[in-house]
Design a protein around this motif. Structure first.
Motif, PDB file in Angstrom:
ATOM      1  N   GLU A 187       0.855  -1.186   0.000  1.00 24.78           N
ATOM      2  CA  GLU A 187       0.000   0.000   0.000  1.00 24.78           C
ATOM      3  C   GLU A 187       0.893   1.238   0.000  1.00 24.78           C
ATOM      4  OE1 GLU A 187      -2.613  -0.194   3.330  1.00 24.78           O
ATOM      5  OE2 GLU A 187      -3.724  -1.947   2.570  1.00 24.78           O
ATOM      6  N   ILE A 188       0.632   2.140  -0.944  1.00 19.28           N
ATOM      7  CA  ILE A 188       1.417   3.368  -1.072  1.00 19.28           C
ATOM      8  C   ILE A 188       0.497   4.558  -0.870  1.00 19.28           C
ATOM      9  CG2 ILE A 188       2.790   4.783  -2.650  1.00 19.28           C
ATOM     10  CD1 ILE A 188       3.926   2.294  -3.833  1.00 19.28           C
ATOM     11  N   ARG A 189       0.889   5.442   0.052  1.00 21.12           N
ATOM     12  CA  ARG A 189       0.055   6.591   0.394  1.00 21.12           C
ATOM     13  C   ARG A 189       0.834   7.900   0.225  1.00 21.12           C
ATOM     14  NH1 ARG A 189      -0.208   2.932   4.835  1.00 21.12           N
ATOM     15  NH2 ARG A 189      -2.030   1.548   4.678  1.00 21.12           N
ATOM     16  N   ALA A 190       1.691   7.945  -0.802  1.00 19.47           N
ATOM     17  CA  ALA A 190       2.506   9.139  -1.040  1.00 19.47           C
ATOM     18  C   ALA A 190       3.018   9.096  -2.468  1.00 19.47           C
ATOM     19  CB  ALA A 190       3.675   9.198  -0.054  1.00 19.47           C
ATOM     20  N   ASN A 191       3.663  10.174  -2.867  1.00 18.75           N
ATOM     21  CA  ASN A 191       4.305  10.246  -4.174  1.00 18.75           C
ATOM     22  C   ASN A 191       5.700   9.646  -4.041  1.00 18.75           C
ATOM     23  OD1 ASN A 191       4.963  10.923  -6.787  1.00 18.75           O
ATOM     24  ND2 ASN A 191       5.361  13.076  -6.330  1.00 18.75           N
ATOM     25  N   VAL A 192       5.873   8.427  -4.550  1.00 18.34           N
ATOM     26  CA  VAL A 192       7.086   7.642  -4.328  1.00 18.34           C
ATOM     27  C   VAL A 192       7.875   7.540  -5.621  1.00 18.34           C
ATOM     28  CG1 VAL A 192       7.985   5.388  -3.629  1.00 18.34           C
ATOM     29  CG2 VAL A 192       5.961   6.335  -2.496  1.00 18.34           C
ATOM     30  N   SER A 193       9.179   7.715  -5.530  1.00 18.98           N
ATOM     31  CA  SER A 193      10.035   7.601  -6.706  1.00 18.98           C
ATOM     32  C   SER A 193      10.175   6.146  -7.132  1.00 18.98           C
ATOM     33  CB  SER A 193      11.425   8.173  -6.415  1.00 18.98           C
ATOM     34  OG  SER A 193      12.197   7.267  -5.650  1.00 18.98           O
ATOM     35  N   TRP A 194      10.603   5.925  -8.365  1.00 19.35           N
ATOM     36  CA  TRP A 194      11.087   4.607  -8.756  1.00 19.35           C
ATOM     37  C   TRP A 194      12.437   4.399  -8.066  1.00 19.35           C
ATOM     38  CZ3 TRP A 194      10.767   8.915 -11.922  1.00 19.35           C
ATOM     39  CH2 TRP A 194      11.975   9.458 -12.372  1.00 19.35           C
TER      40      TRP A 194
ATOM     41  N   VAL B 130      18.152  12.344 -14.562  1.00 20.28           N
ATOM     42  CA  VAL B 130      16.690  12.366 -14.433  1.00 20.28           C
ATOM     43  C   VAL B 130      16.275  12.168 -12.978  1.00 20.28           C
ATOM     44  CG1 VAL B 130      14.600  11.065 -14.996  1.00 20.28           C
ATOM     45  CG2 VAL B 130      16.205  11.668 -16.800  1.00 20.28           C
ATOM     46  N   SER B 131      16.979  11.290 -12.278  1.00 16.74           N
ATOM     47  CA  SER B 131      16.595  10.972 -10.904  1.00 16.74           C
ATOM     48  C   SER B 131      16.783  12.142  -9.950  1.00 16.74           C
ATOM     49  CB  SER B 131      17.402   9.770 -10.407  1.00 16.74           C
ATOM     50  OG  SER B 131      18.741  10.132 -10.108  1.00 16.74           O
ATOM     51  N   LEU B 132      17.583  13.127 -10.351  1.00 14.62           N
ATOM     52  CA  LEU B 132      17.893  14.242  -9.455  1.00 14.62           C
ATOM     53  C   LEU B 132      17.070  15.501  -9.726  1.00 14.62           C
ATOM     54  CD1 LEU B 132      21.782  13.891  -9.373  1.00 14.62           C
ATOM     55  CD2 LEU B 132      20.171  13.255  -7.582  1.00 14.62           C
ATOM     56  N   VAL B 133      16.164  15.438 -10.671  1.00 14.40           N
ATOM     57  CA  VAL B 133      15.445  16.646 -11.088  1.00 14.40           C
ATOM     58  C   VAL B 133      14.033  16.721 -10.518  1.00 14.40           C
ATOM     59  CG1 VAL B 133      14.475  17.846 -13.096  1.00 14.40           C
ATOM     60  CG2 VAL B 133      16.832  17.016 -13.156  1.00 14.40           C
ATOM     61  N   PHE B 134      13.363  15.580 -10.387  1.00 12.79           N
ATOM     62  CA  PHE B 134      11.953  15.594 -10.027  1.00 12.79           C
ATOM     63  C   PHE B 134      11.739  15.402  -8.527  1.00 12.79           C
ATOM     64  CE2 PHE B 134      12.062  13.806 -14.433  1.00 12.79           C
ATOM     65  CZ  PHE B 134      11.743  15.000 -15.049  1.00 12.79           C
ATOM     66  N   ASP B 135      10.654  15.963  -8.019  1.00 21.67           N
ATOM     67  CA  ASP B 135      10.388  15.996  -6.586  1.00 21.67           C
ATOM     68  C   ASP B 135       9.425  14.888  -6.177  1.00 21.67           C
ATOM     69  OD1 ASP B 135      10.684  17.273  -4.005  1.00 21.67           O
ATOM     70  OD2 ASP B 135       8.612  17.918  -4.230  1.00 21.67           O
ATOM     71  N   PHE B 136       9.777  14.137  -5.122  1.00 20.78           N
ATOM     72  CA  PHE B 136       8.933  13.072  -4.579  1.00 20.78           C
ATOM     73  C   PHE B 136       8.853  13.206  -3.062  1.00 20.78           C
ATOM     74  CE2 PHE B 136      10.777  11.361  -8.487  1.00 20.78           C
ATOM     75  CZ  PHE B 136       9.649  10.882  -9.136  1.00 20.78           C
ATOM     76  N   ASP B 137       7.808  12.605  -2.480  1.00 26.12           N
ATOM     77  CA  ASP B 137       7.695  12.556  -1.022  1.00 26.12           C
ATOM     78  C   ASP B 137       8.652  11.519  -0.432  1.00 26.12           C
ATOM     79  OD1 ASP B 137       5.519  14.390  -1.062  1.00 26.12           O
ATOM     80  OD2 ASP B 137       4.157  12.749  -1.567  1.00 26.12           O
ATOM     81  N   VAL B 138       8.836  10.416  -1.167  1.00 23.93           N
ATOM     82  CA  VAL B 138       9.699   9.323  -0.736  1.00 23.93           C
ATOM     83  C   VAL B 138      10.703   9.042  -1.846  1.00 23.93           C
ATOM     84  CG1 VAL B 138       9.847   6.924   0.031  1.00 23.93           C
ATOM     85  CG2 VAL B 138       7.829   8.294   0.614  1.00 23.93           C
ATOM     86  N   TYR B 139      11.981   9.005  -1.480  1.00 28.70           N
ATOM     87  CA  TYR B 139      13.024   8.659  -2.434  1.00 28.70           C
ATOM     88  C   TYR B 139      13.546   7.263  -2.122  1.00 28.70           C
ATOM     89  CZ  TYR B 139      13.129  13.309  -4.408  1.00 28.70           C
ATOM     90  OH  TYR B 139      12.770  14.472  -5.057  1.00 28.70           O
ATOM     91  N   ILE B 140      13.502   6.402  -3.136  1.00 32.93           N
ATOM     92  CA  ILE B 140      14.025   5.048  -3.025  1.00 32.93           C
ATOM     93  C   ILE B 140      15.289   4.991  -3.877  1.00 32.93           C
ATOM     94  CG2 ILE B 140      13.577   2.629  -3.532  1.00 32.93           C
ATOM     95  CD1 ILE B 140      10.672   3.088  -2.852  1.00 32.93           C
TER      96      ILE B 140
END
Length: 259
Positions: A68-75, A143-153
């Protein structure tokens, strides 16, 4: 109490092997990542740690259980497998910016990707299928360093140390630190100094299950006291499988100089 952003419940994950065989990577794993946590992953088997990251970000399915994911999570950064080789780097950057980027900042974010990738002149406007694996890896990192997420994996493929180009390494480090500042983190990497710099908690995966969880120093100590021997044995077994199955071998740009 902070809210739960990612929750795995009795998660089981397998990988297919040649001749109809399979191997367990995660077995009945239950794990919750709460807002503000910064958790490192130690593991006796790299593929089990990668499976946890992939399932936590829903880029890989479970055989059983639930996530279950309840946030904006990166790949799992920096990999980005869905890019189209027939499109140029710029076209792929525009597509990703439309999906993950900040409205009104298209030009700035695409220019930032081009800057961080540090490709040879003209390559950003060439089809990605013409790129070598290192150029692709550098683009993935950018690419991984440009976009904003709540959780970074963050996966072990993140190229933390690039001493051949100290100025660019400093640029990448600064971009990474700014991006993850104040965010929830789930990290797996071979560089324990990298893990310890950003994580204050950790889990240890052993025999496909979470065997230990606690503070980073305690988990690190437990890992080295209990896992070193089995880690060597598992790596040897994994190499035997890969030696007999060339199609399973994947590139490891984290082990070479990207810039």
């Amino acid at each position: 109490m902070s809210r739960t952003l990612i929750e795995l419940k009795s998660a089981c994950r397998e990988e297919s092997l040649p001749r109809g065989r399979s191997r367990c990577l995660l077995k009945d794993v239950s794990f919750a990542l709460r807002e503000g946590q910064k958790v490192a992953v130690f593991s006796d088997f790299n593929k089990s740690a990668n499976a946890l990251l992939e399932c936590a970000s829903e880029v890989a399915p479970l055989q059983s259980g639930k996530v279950e994911i309840r946030a904006n999570v990166s790949w799992p950064l920096p990999s980005r497998g869905a890019l189209e080789g027939v499109m140029t780097g710029r076209q792929n950057a525009k597509f990703l910016q439309a999906v993950y980027g900040t409205p009104g900042e298209e030009y700035e974010q695409i220019a930032r990707i081009e800057e961080l990738a540090a490709l040879e002149p003209g390559c950003f406007d060439q089809r990605m299928k013409s790129w070598g694996p290192l150029m692709r890896a550098r683009f993935d990192v950018a690419v991984s360093l440009v976009f904003d997420f709540d959780v970074y994996i963050i996966s072990k493929r993140f190229p933390w140390s690039q001493p051949a180009r100290p100025q660019l390494e400093a640029l990448v480090r600064e971009a990474f630190e700014r991006r993850v500042s104040g965010k929830t983190l789930l990290l797996f990497h071979q560089d324990e100094e990298f893990l310890g710099r950003y994580c204050d908690e950790a889990i240890v995966i052993s025999d496909c299950q979470i065997a230990y969880k606690g503070s980073f120093p305690d988990a690190q100590k437990w890992f080295h006291l209990n896992i070193t021997k089995s880690l060597i044995e598992d790596d040897s077994q994994d190499q035997e499988v890969e030696d007999s199955s060339p199609e399973l071998i994947e590139e490891s740009p984290d082990e070479v100089q990207l810039w």
